[in-house]
Design an enzyme around this catalytic site. Structure first.
Site, short mmCIF file in Angstrom:
data_model
loop_
_atom_site.label_atom_id
_atom_site.label_comp_id
_atom_site.label_asym_id
_atom_site.label_seq_id
_atom_site.Cartn_x
_atom_site.Cartn_y
_atom_site.Cartn_z
N ARG A 77 12.02 17.24 -21.64
CA ARG A 77 12.30 16.56 -20.36
C ARG A 77 13.44 15.58 -20.60
O ARG A 77 13.44 14.84 -21.58
CB ARG A 77 11.03 15.82 -19.90
CG ARG A 77 11.16 15.05 -18.62
CD ARG A 77 9.82 14.46 -18.18
NE ARG A 77 9.38 13.38 -19.07
CZ ARG A 77 8.28 12.64 -18.82
NH1 ARG A 77 7.51 12.89 -17.78
NH2 ARG A 77 7.95 11.67 -19.65
N TYR A 81 14.38 3.68 -12.61
CA TYR A 81 13.16 2.86 -12.68
C TYR A 81 13.28 1.90 -13.86
O TYR A 81 13.12 0.69 -13.72
CB TYR A 81 11.92 3.75 -12.85
CG TYR A 81 10.76 3.03 -13.49
CD1 TYR A 81 10.50 3.19 -14.86
CD2 TYR A 81 9.98 2.14 -12.77
CE1 TYR A 81 9.47 2.49 -15.47
CE2 TYR A 81 8.95 1.44 -13.38
CZ TYR A 81 8.70 1.62 -14.74
OH TYR A 81 7.69 0.91 -15.34
N ASN A 107 3.23 11.20 -15.31
CA ASN A 107 2.76 10.78 -16.63
C ASN A 107 1.76 11.75 -17.24
O ASN A 107 1.05 12.48 -16.54
CB ASN A 107 2.13 9.36 -16.54
CG ASN A 107 3.16 8.29 -16.16
OD1 ASN A 107 2.91 7.47 -15.30
ND2 ASN A 107 4.32 8.30 -16.80
N GLY A 140 15.67 12.51 -20.88
CA GLY A 140 15.37 11.08 -20.99
C GLY A 140 14.25 10.75 -21.95
O GLY A 140 14.05 9.59 -22.31
N LYS A 146 13.82 -2.49 -14.32
CA LYS A 146 13.05 -3.41 -15.18
C LYS A 146 14.00 -4.22 -16.05
O LYS A 146 13.84 -5.43 -16.24
CB LYS A 146 12.07 -2.62 -16.06
CG LYS A 146 10.96 -1.94 -15.30
CD LYS A 146 10.04 -2.94 -14.61
CE LYS A 146 8.87 -2.26 -13.94
NZ LYS A 146 8.00 -3.21 -13.21
N SER A 165 8.54 -3.15 -19.11
CA SER A 165 8.22 -1.84 -19.70
C SER A 165 9.01 -1.63 -20.98
O SER A 165 10.16 -2.08 -21.09
CB SER A 165 8.58 -0.74 -18.70
OG SER A 165 8.58 0.52 -19.34
N LEU A 222 0.83 -1.23 0.00
CA LEU A 222 0.00 0.00 0.00
C LEU A 222 0.86 1.27 0.00
O LEU A 222 0.39 2.35 0.39
CB LEU A 222 -0.97 0.00 1.19
CG LEU A 222 -1.94 -1.19 1.25
CD1 LEU A 222 -2.85 -1.07 2.48
CD2 LEU A 222 -2.78 -1.29 -0.02
C1 WQD Z 1 4.47 10.60 -22.34
C2 WQD Z 1 4.77 11.82 -23.19
C3 WQD Z 1 6.38 13.35 -22.27
C4 WQD Z 1 3.99 14.57 -18.83
C5 WQD Z 1 6.94 6.40 -18.77
C6 WQD Z 1 7.83 5.25 -18.38
C7 WQD Z 1 7.20 3.95 -18.82
C8 WQD Z 1 5.85 3.84 -18.19
C9 WQD Z 1 4.98 5.01 -18.68
C10 WQD Z 1 5.40 3.09 -15.94
C11 WQD Z 1 6.24 12.18 -23.22
C12 WQD Z 1 5.01 13.99 -22.37
C13 WQD Z 1 4.41 13.94 -19.99
C14 WQD Z 1 3.77 15.98 -18.83
C15 WQD Z 1 4.39 16.04 -21.16
N1 WQD Z 1 6.01 3.89 -16.79
N2 WQD Z 1 4.59 14.66 -21.12
N3 WQD Z 1 3.98 16.66 -20.00
O1 WQD Z 1 7.75 8.90 -20.39
O2 WQD Z 1 6.58 7.73 -22.34
O3 WQD Z 1 6.87 6.50 -20.17
O4 WQD Z 1 5.64 6.22 -18.26
O5 WQD Z 1 4.61 2.21 -16.09
O6 WQD Z 1 8.01 2.88 -18.40
O7 WQD Z 1 9.09 5.38 -19.04
O8 WQD Z 1 5.25 8.40 -20.32
O9 WQD Z 1 3.30 9.76 -19.69
O10 WQD Z 1 5.57 10.35 -18.69
O11 WQD Z 1 5.12 10.81 -21.09
O12 WQD Z 1 4.58 16.69 -22.20
O13 WQD Z 1 3.39 16.62 -17.80
O14 WQD Z 1 4.10 12.94 -22.62
O15 WQD Z 1 7.39 14.24 -22.69
O16 WQD Z 1 6.56 12.61 -24.52
P1 WQD Z 1 6.70 7.96 -20.87
P2 WQD Z 1 4.78 9.86 -19.86
#
Ligand code: WQD
Length: 356
Positions: free
Chosen positions: A298, A152, A202, A300, A156, A127, A35
Site C-alpha cells: 500500500r 491526514y 486500518n 505510504g 497532525k 500520531s 457526529l
Molecule cells: C497497519 C499495518 C498495513 C489494512 C495509520 C495512521 C496512523 C493511525 C493508525 C489514526 C500496515 C497493514 C492494513 C489492511 C493490511 N491513524 N494492513 N491490510 O497505516 O500503521 O497507521 O493508522 O489514528 O496515524 O497512519 O495502520 O492499521 O492502516 O496498517 O495489510 O486491510 O497493517 O499495510 O502495515 P498504519 P493500519
C-alpha cells in the site's frame, strides 16, 4: 467540586475511551462532537459503563461563532483534550482540502475560543505518522518529524507546528501533544469500540469484520518488506492504555508539573508486531481462521515503526499494561457485540420472525 475537562471528538473511538477514564478519575466531562464519524448512542454507552452521563453538545468546530459560544458557556473548564479530526488516511489523500479545512479550522477555532475564555491547558491527539519514514528505531520524541505521506498525517504535523508557535507567543498556554502509534482494542465491557465509517482503512477493524463475515477476505498489503516475515511491523497499543495516558497528561498540566510550554510524548508499547503476527495471534486467541490474501504494497506504508516509551514513563509515570492478546480479544468481542446489535435492530425494523 470536580475539575471540568472539555473533550472534542469525545464520541469517537479514542475520545470515548478517554471520557470513560476521565469520569472514572472523578473529572466532569463536556463532549463536543459533530457526529460526522461517531454516534450519539456512545453517550448512553458511556453512561451504562460509568453510571455518569457526560454533557454532550453537537457542534461543528469549523463554526467559529458556535465554538466561541460553547467555550464561553464552559469557561470554568480546566483544560481541553482535542480529538476532533477526520482520520481516514486513504480519504485524506483523495480529498486534501476537506482534511486541511476540517482538521486545522477546528483546531484554530478551539485554541482561540479556549484562550479567549481563560482555559490554558490543551492536550493534542497526535500520531506517530509525523515521523514519516524513521531512520532510527525505536523512535524517540527527538526523532526529526518528516512530511507524512498522507494529508491526514500532514494535518497532525502542521497542528503540532501551530501549537509550537502558539505556546511560544502565549506564555500562559500549556500543551501536551501525544503521538499515538497504532491504537487497537476496545473497552472490557464490550460496549464501545472502533466504529469505522464504511470500508476500514486500518488492519484491526478489517480483520474483525472479515472474521465476522462482513468482508470476504483481508488483503495483506505486501510481504516483501525487510522484516522478519516480510510484512510491516507496527507498535499496537490498547486503546484503554492510551486513554489512561490522557488522564495522566491532564493531571500533569493541572498540577503545573510540565517542564516546557509544549511537551511531546510517544504513546506505544515499545514492542513491534508484524501483520502476520497479528493475524496468527487473532486466529489463536479467537479460534477463528482468517481468510486473507497477500497482495501488493500500500502506498505510504513504512516497513517498521515502534516507539521508545522512556519519556512517557519518566514524565507521565505511564506505560502500557495490556498485551496483544487482550487488544485482539477485546476487538473481537466488540465486533461480535456490535454485529449482534445491528442484526437485532435490522430484524426489528424489517419485522422479521425472530422478534415476534
Ligand atoms: C497497519 C499495518 C498495513 C489494512 C495509520 C495512521 C496512523 C493511525 C493508525 C489514526 C500496515 C497493514 C492494513 C489492511 C493490511 N491513524 N494492513 N491490510 O497505516 O500503521 O497507521 O493508522 O489514528 O496515524 O497512519 O495502520 O492499521 O492502516 O496498517 O495489510 O486491510 O497493517 O499495510 O502495515 P498504519 P493500519
Amino acid at each position: 467540586m470536580k475539575d471540568k475537562i472539555i473533550v472534542t471528538g469525545g464520541c469517537g473511538y479514542i475520545g470515548s475511551h478517554t471520557v470513560i477514564e476521565l469520569l472514572e478519575s472523578d473529572f466532569e466531562v463536556v463532549i463536543l462532537d459533530d457526529l460526522s464519524n461517531s454516534s450519539e448512542a456512545t453517550i448512553s454507552r458511556i453512561k451504562k459503563i460509568t453510571g455518569i452521563s457526560p454533557i454532550f453538545i453537537e457542534i461543528d468546530l469549523k463554526d467559529a461563532r458556535a465554538t466561541h459560544k460553547v467555550f464561553s458557556d464552559h469557561k470554568d473548564a480546566k483544560g481541553v483534550i482535542h480529538f476532533a479530526a477526520y482520520k481516514a488516511v486513504g480519504e485524506s489523500v483523495q480529498e486534501p482540502i476537506k482534511y486541511y479545512k476540517n482538521n486545522l479550522f477546528s483546531l484554530l477555532n478551539t485554541l482561540e475560543a479556549q484562550v479567549y475564555n481563560g482555559i490554558e491547558n490543551f492536550i493534542f491527539s497526535s500520531s506517530a505518522t509525523v515521523y514519516g519514514m524513521p531512520n532510527t528505531l525505536p523512535i524517540t520524541e527527538n526523532n526529526k518529524t518528516q512530511r507524512p505521506f498522507s494529508t491526514y498525517g500532514n494535518t497532525k504535523k502542521i497542528a503540532e507546528e501551530i501549537l509550537e508557535d502558539y505556546t511560544r507567543s502565549n506564555k500562559v498556554f500549556s500543551v501536551i501533544s501525544l503521538r499515538y502509534f497504532n491504537p487497537i482494542g476496545a473497552h472490557s465491557s464490550g460496549e464501545i469500540g472502533e466504529l469505522p465509517n464504511g470500508i476500514p482503512n486500518n488492519l484491526m477493524p478489517y480483520i474483525t469484520q472479515t472474521a465476522a463475515g462482513i468482508r470476504e477476505k483481508l488483503m495483506v498489503y505486501g510481504n516483501d518488506y525487510p522484516t522478519k516475515d516480510g510484512t510491516p511491523i507496527r507498535d499496537y497499543i490498547h486503546v484503554v492504555d492510551l486513554a489512561k495516558a490522557h488522564v495522566l497528561a491532564v493531571k500533569r498540566l493541572l498540577n503545573k508539573e510540565q517542564e516546557m510550554a509544549l511537551e511531546i510524548f510517544n504513546l506505544g508499547t515499545g514492542v513491534g508486531y508484524s501483520v502476520m503476527d497479528v493475524i496468527k495471534t487473532f486466529e489463536t486467541v479467537t479460534g477463528v481462521k482468517l481468510n486473507y490474501e497477500v497482495t501488493s504494497r500500500r502506498d505510504g506504508d513504512v516497513p517498521e515503526l515502534y516507539a521508545s516509551i522512556n519519556l512517557a514513563k519518566e514524565k507521565l509515570g505511564w506505560s502500557a499494561k495490556k498485551a496483544l492478546d487482550d487488544m485482539i480479544n477485546s476487538s473481537w468481542i466488540w465486533e461480535q457485540n456490535f454485529q449482534n446489535e445491528t442484526n437485532v435492530i435490522s430484524k426489528s425494523l424489517s419485522g422479521s420472525d425472530s422478534l415476534k
